[in-house]
Design an enzyme around this catalytic site. Structure first.
Site, PDB file in Angstrom:
ATOM      1  N   MET A   1      -3.906   4.966  -4.426  1.00 24.89           N
ATOM      2  CA  MET A   1      -4.655   4.151  -3.513  1.00 24.89           C
ATOM      3  C   MET A   1      -4.375   2.678  -3.769  1.00 24.89           C
ATOM      4  O   MET A   1      -5.032   2.064  -4.605  1.00 24.89           O
ATOM      5  CB  MET A   1      -6.155   4.410  -3.665  1.00 24.89           C
ATOM      6  CG  MET A   1      -6.586   5.746  -3.125  1.00 24.89           C
ATOM      7  SD  MET A   1      -8.334   6.114  -3.379  1.00 24.89           S
ATOM      8  CE  MET A   1      -9.126   4.921  -2.329  1.00 24.89           C
ATOM      9  N   PRO A   2      -3.414   2.095  -3.077  1.00 27.21           N
ATOM     10  CA  PRO A   2      -3.148   0.673  -3.264  1.00 27.21           C
ATOM     11  C   PRO A   2      -4.299  -0.191  -2.730  1.00 27.21           C
ATOM     12  O   PRO A   2      -4.844   0.074  -1.660  1.00 27.21           O
ATOM     13  CB  PRO A   2      -1.885   0.432  -2.442  1.00 27.21           C
ATOM     14  CG  PRO A   2      -1.263   1.773  -2.270  1.00 27.21           C
ATOM     15  CD  PRO A   2      -2.401   2.735  -2.244  1.00 27.21           C
ATOM     16  N   TYR A   3      -4.651  -1.202  -3.503  1.00 29.90           N
ATOM     17  CA  TYR A   3      -5.627  -2.199  -3.096  1.00 29.90           C
ATOM     18  C   TYR A   3      -4.910  -3.537  -3.012  1.00 29.90           C
ATOM     19  O   TYR A   3      -4.201  -3.919  -3.945  1.00 29.90           O
ATOM     20  CB  TYR A   3      -6.770  -2.312  -4.105  1.00 29.90           C
ATOM     21  CG  TYR A   3      -7.655  -1.094  -4.143  1.00 29.90           C
ATOM     22  CD1 TYR A   3      -8.756  -0.989  -3.306  1.00 29.90           C
ATOM     23  CD2 TYR A   3      -7.387  -0.046  -5.026  1.00 29.90           C
ATOM     24  CE1 TYR A   3      -9.574   0.139  -3.339  1.00 29.90           C
ATOM     25  CE2 TYR A   3      -8.192   1.077  -5.063  1.00 29.90           C
ATOM     26  CZ  TYR A   3      -9.291   1.159  -4.216  1.00 29.90           C
ATOM     27  OH  TYR A   3     -10.096   2.271  -4.257  1.00 29.90           O
TER      28      TYR A   3
END
Length: 61
Positions: free
Chosen positions: A1-3
């Site tokens: 999950m890239p932020y």
């Protein structure tokens, strides 16, 4: 999950922010292989008196 956090001066329109998050999401999915549904983008806006370069606030320019 890239932020992804984007910090910028306030004043952009909703249309500009929409285009920004669409293009950043596309870049992240293209480079990492993460699905778009997993990409979260935070836009942090600040006023010009909260940013200074070389000792001068942007609001003083």
């Amino acid at each position: 999950m890239p932020y992804v956090t984007v910090k910028m001066l306030e004043g952009r329109t909703d249309e500009q922010k929409k285009a920004l998050v669409e293009k950043v999401t596309a870049a992240v999915t293209e480079t990492t292989g993460a699905p778009a549904e997993a990409v979260t983008i935070f836009i942090e806006e600040m006023s010009k008196n909260h940013l200074a370069v070389a000792g001068v606030r942007k609001s003083d320019l």
